[in-house]
Design a protein around this motif. Structure first.
Motif, PDB file in Angstrom:
ATOM      1  N   PRO A  91       1.034  -1.218   0.079  1.00 40.51           N
ATOM      2  CA  PRO A  91      -0.080   0.091  -0.090  1.00 40.51           C
ATOM      3  C   PRO A  91       1.015   1.134   0.078  1.00 40.51           C
ATOM      4  O   PRO A  91       2.063   1.264   0.505  1.00 40.51           O
ATOM      5  CB  PRO A  91      -0.737  -0.224   1.189  1.00 40.51           C
ATOM      6  N   SER A  92       0.417   2.302  -0.666  1.00 38.01           N
ATOM      7  CA  SER A  92       1.122   3.611  -0.553  1.00 38.01           C
ATOM      8  C   SER A  92       1.025   4.079   0.978  1.00 38.01           C
ATOM      9  O   SER A  92       0.339   3.565   1.703  1.00 38.01           O
ATOM     10  CB  SER A  92       0.279   4.572  -1.497  1.00 38.01           C
ATOM     11  N   SER A  93       1.693   5.068   1.256  1.00 38.39           N
ATOM     12  CA  SER A  93       1.648   5.634   2.497  1.00 38.39           C
ATOM     13  C   SER A  93       0.234   6.131   2.852  1.00 38.39           C
ATOM     14  O   SER A  93       0.089   5.940   3.988  1.00 38.39           O
ATOM     15  CB  SER A  93       2.807   6.756   2.816  1.00 38.39           C
ATOM     16  N   GLU A  94      -0.217   6.845   1.881  1.00 39.48           N
ATOM     17  CA  GLU A  94      -1.611   7.330   2.113  1.00 39.48           C
ATOM     18  C   GLU A  94      -2.519   5.883   2.367  1.00 39.48           C
ATOM     19  O   GLU A  94      -3.680   6.062   3.293  1.00 39.48           O
ATOM     20  CB  GLU A  94      -2.107   7.976   0.910  1.00 39.48           C
ATOM     21  N   GLU A  95      -2.526   5.075   1.568  1.00 43.14           N
ATOM     22  CA  GLU A  95      -3.476   3.828   1.783  1.00 43.14           C
ATOM     23  C   GLU A  95      -3.296   3.086   3.028  1.00 43.14           C
ATOM     24  O   GLU A  95      -4.219   2.766   3.796  1.00 43.14           O
ATOM     25  CB  GLU A  95      -3.301   2.935   0.816  1.00 43.14           C
ATOM     26  N   MET A  96      -1.954   3.142   3.434  1.00 42.45           N
ATOM     27  CA  MET A  96      -1.712   2.638   4.750  1.00 42.45           C
ATOM     28  C   MET A  96      -2.212   3.449   6.010  1.00 42.45           C
ATOM     29  O   MET A  96      -2.793   2.653   6.968  1.00 42.45           O
ATOM     30  CB  MET A  96      -0.170   2.385   5.168  1.00 42.45           C
ATOM     31  N   SER A  97      -2.144   4.746   5.904  1.00 42.71           N
ATOM     32  CA  SER A  97      -2.674   5.522   6.914  1.00 42.71           C
ATOM     33  C   SER A  97      -4.161   5.469   6.910  1.00 42.71           C
ATOM     34  O   SER A  97      -4.646   5.322   8.163  1.00 42.71           O
ATOM     35  CB  SER A  97      -2.276   7.168   6.693  1.00 42.71           C
ATOM     36  N   ALA A  98      -4.715   5.453   5.756  1.00 47.65           N
ATOM     37  CA  ALA A  98      -6.385   5.362   5.838  1.00 47.65           C
ATOM     38  C   ALA A  98      -6.738   3.779   6.154  1.00 47.65           C
ATOM     39  O   ALA A  98      -7.900   3.659   7.133  1.00 47.65           O
ATOM     40  CB  ALA A  98      -6.680   5.436   4.278  1.00 47.65           C
ATOM     41  N   ALA A  99      -6.042   2.925   5.906  1.00 51.58           N
ATOM     42  CA  ALA A  99      -6.335   1.660   6.444  1.00 51.58           C
ATOM     43  C   ALA A  99      -6.210   1.298   7.932  1.00 51.58           C
ATOM     44  O   ALA A  99      -7.103   0.899   8.661  1.00 51.58           O
ATOM     45  CB  ALA A  99      -5.376   0.604   5.931  1.00 51.58           C
ATOM     46  N   LYS A 100      -5.037   1.982   8.417  1.00 56.55           N
ATOM     47  CA  LYS A 100      -4.939   2.004   9.894  1.00 56.55           C
ATOM     48  C   LYS A 100      -5.910   2.665  10.517  1.00 56.55           C
ATOM     49  O   LYS A 100      -6.246   2.608  11.703  1.00 56.55           O
ATOM     50  CB  LYS A 100      -3.612   2.446  10.275  1.00 56.55           C
ATOM     51  N   GLU A 101      -6.215   3.999  10.042  1.00 53.10           N
ATOM     52  CA  GLU A 101      -7.450   4.829  10.619  1.00 53.10           C
ATOM     53  C   GLU A 101      -8.811   3.810  10.572  1.00 53.10           C
ATOM     54  O   GLU A 101      -9.392   4.046  11.793  1.00 53.10           O
ATOM     55  CB  GLU A 101      -7.631   6.018   9.880  1.00 53.10           C
ATOM     56  N   MET A 102      -9.204   3.362   9.539  1.00 52.39           N
ATOM     57  CA  MET A 102     -10.259   2.515   9.455  1.00 52.39           C
ATOM     58  C   MET A 102     -10.302   1.427  10.442  1.00 52.39           C
ATOM     59  O   MET A 102     -11.128   1.311  11.100  1.00 52.39           O
ATOM     60  CB  MET A 102     -10.370   1.976   8.159  1.00 52.39           C
ATOM     61  N   ILE A 103      -9.101   0.774  10.642  1.00 54.35           N
ATOM     62  CA  ILE A 103      -9.185  -0.504  11.466  1.00 54.35           C
ATOM     63  C   ILE A 103      -9.293   0.295  12.937  1.00 54.35           C
ATOM     64  O   ILE A 103     -10.108  -0.384  13.766  1.00 54.35           O
ATOM     65  CB  ILE A 103      -7.866  -0.857  11.538  1.00 54.35           C
ATOM     66  N   ALA A 104      -8.752   1.158  13.147  1.00 51.08           N
ATOM     67  CA  ALA A 104      -8.703   1.863  14.493  1.00 51.08           C
ATOM     68  C   ALA A 104     -10.160   2.278  14.804  1.00 51.08           C
ATOM     69  O   ALA A 104     -10.598   2.116  15.715  1.00 51.08           O
ATOM     70  CB  ALA A 104      -7.808   3.127  14.828  1.00 51.08           C
ATOM     71  N   ASN A 105     -10.708   3.059  13.787  1.00 48.64           N
ATOM     72  CA  ASN A 105     -12.377   3.386  14.000  1.00 48.64           C
ATOM     73  C   ASN A 105     -13.161   2.317  14.336  1.00 48.64           C
ATOM     74  O   ASN A 105     -14.255   2.271  14.963  1.00 48.64           O
ATOM     75  CB  ASN A 105     -12.756   4.096  12.794  1.00 48.64           C
ATOM     76  N   LEU A 106     -12.854   1.116  13.683  1.00 49.33           N
ATOM     77  CA  LEU A 106     -13.667  -0.044  13.816  1.00 49.33           C
ATOM     78  C   LEU A 106     -13.785  -0.402  15.175  1.00 49.33           C
ATOM     79  O   LEU A 106     -14.662  -0.796  15.794  1.00 49.33           O
ATOM     80  CB  LEU A 106     -13.484  -1.079  12.748  1.00 49.33           C
ATOM     81  N   TYR A 107     -12.405  -0.586  15.646  1.00 47.20           N
ATOM     82  CA  TYR A 107     -12.173  -1.035  16.941  1.00 47.20           C
ATOM     83  C   TYR A 107     -12.886  -0.308  18.102  1.00 47.20           C
ATOM     84  O   TYR A 107     -13.215  -0.499  18.899  1.00 47.20           O
ATOM     85  CB  TYR A 107     -10.726  -1.086  17.321  1.00 47.20           C
ATOM     86  N   GLN A 108     -12.702   1.215  18.031  1.00 46.21           N
ATOM     87  CA  GLN A 108     -13.307   2.135  18.719  1.00 46.21           C
ATOM     88  C   GLN A 108     -14.965   2.056  18.698  1.00 46.21           C
ATOM     89  O   GLN A 108     -15.536   2.229  19.743  1.00 46.21           O
ATOM     90  CB  GLN A 108     -13.145   3.482  18.394  1.00 46.21           C
ATOM     91  N   ASN A 109     -15.618   1.460  17.576  1.00 51.56           N
ATOM     92  CA  ASN A 109     -17.097   1.228  17.630  1.00 51.56           C
ATOM     93  C   ASN A 109     -17.546   0.068  18.076  1.00 51.56           C
ATOM     94  O   ASN A 109     -18.645  -0.367  18.074  1.00 51.56           O
ATOM     95  CB  ASN A 109     -17.561   1.643  16.149  1.00 51.56           C
ATOM     96  N   LYS A 110     -16.452  -0.697  18.479  1.00 54.25           N
ATOM     97  CA  LYS A 110     -17.096  -2.038  19.152  1.00 54.25           C
ATOM     98  C   LYS A 110     -17.464  -2.097  20.625  1.00 54.25           C
ATOM     99  O   LYS A 110     -16.797  -1.437  21.481  1.00 54.25           O
ATOM    100  CB  LYS A 110     -15.971  -2.984  18.906  1.00 54.25           C
TER     101      LYS A 110
END
Length: 88
Positions: free
Chosen positions: A38-57
């Motif tokens: 993944p590009s650095s932008e894709e990696m950042s977006a993916a990590k943010e998505m994963i973190a948000n999913l964990y926060q909403n559980k």
């Protein structure tokens, strides 16, 4: 489609068996889906998505079930990316 959900779940279980870090999981998913990192932008977006999913559980749920659901959701997202759907 139940088939797509099942495949995302299987992919997530395969990734989680490796017991790697979030970044290593994302890298593995990108490499297997797109044969590239993944590009650095894709990696950042993916990590943010994963973190948000964990926060909403709900923290009262089983941690393993939460991990599986979150990574299956991420894998399902990858299935829906234009780059995955269309050949260049």
């Amino acid at each position: 489609d139940p088939f797509v959900h099942d495949q995302a779940l299987k992919w997530a279980l395969n990734i989680l068996e490796q017991q790697s870090s979030t970044e290593e999981n994302i890298l593995c998913i990108y490499e297997s889906a797109f044969t590239r990192s993944p590009s650095s932008e894709e990696m950042s977006a993916a990590k943010e998505m994963i973190a948000n999913l964990y926060q909403n559980k709900d923290s009262s749920e089983n941690e393993t079930d939460i991990d599986i659901e979150i990574w299956a959701n991420f894998c399902h997202t990858i299935f829906n990316m234009k780059e995955f759907i269309h050949l260049p």
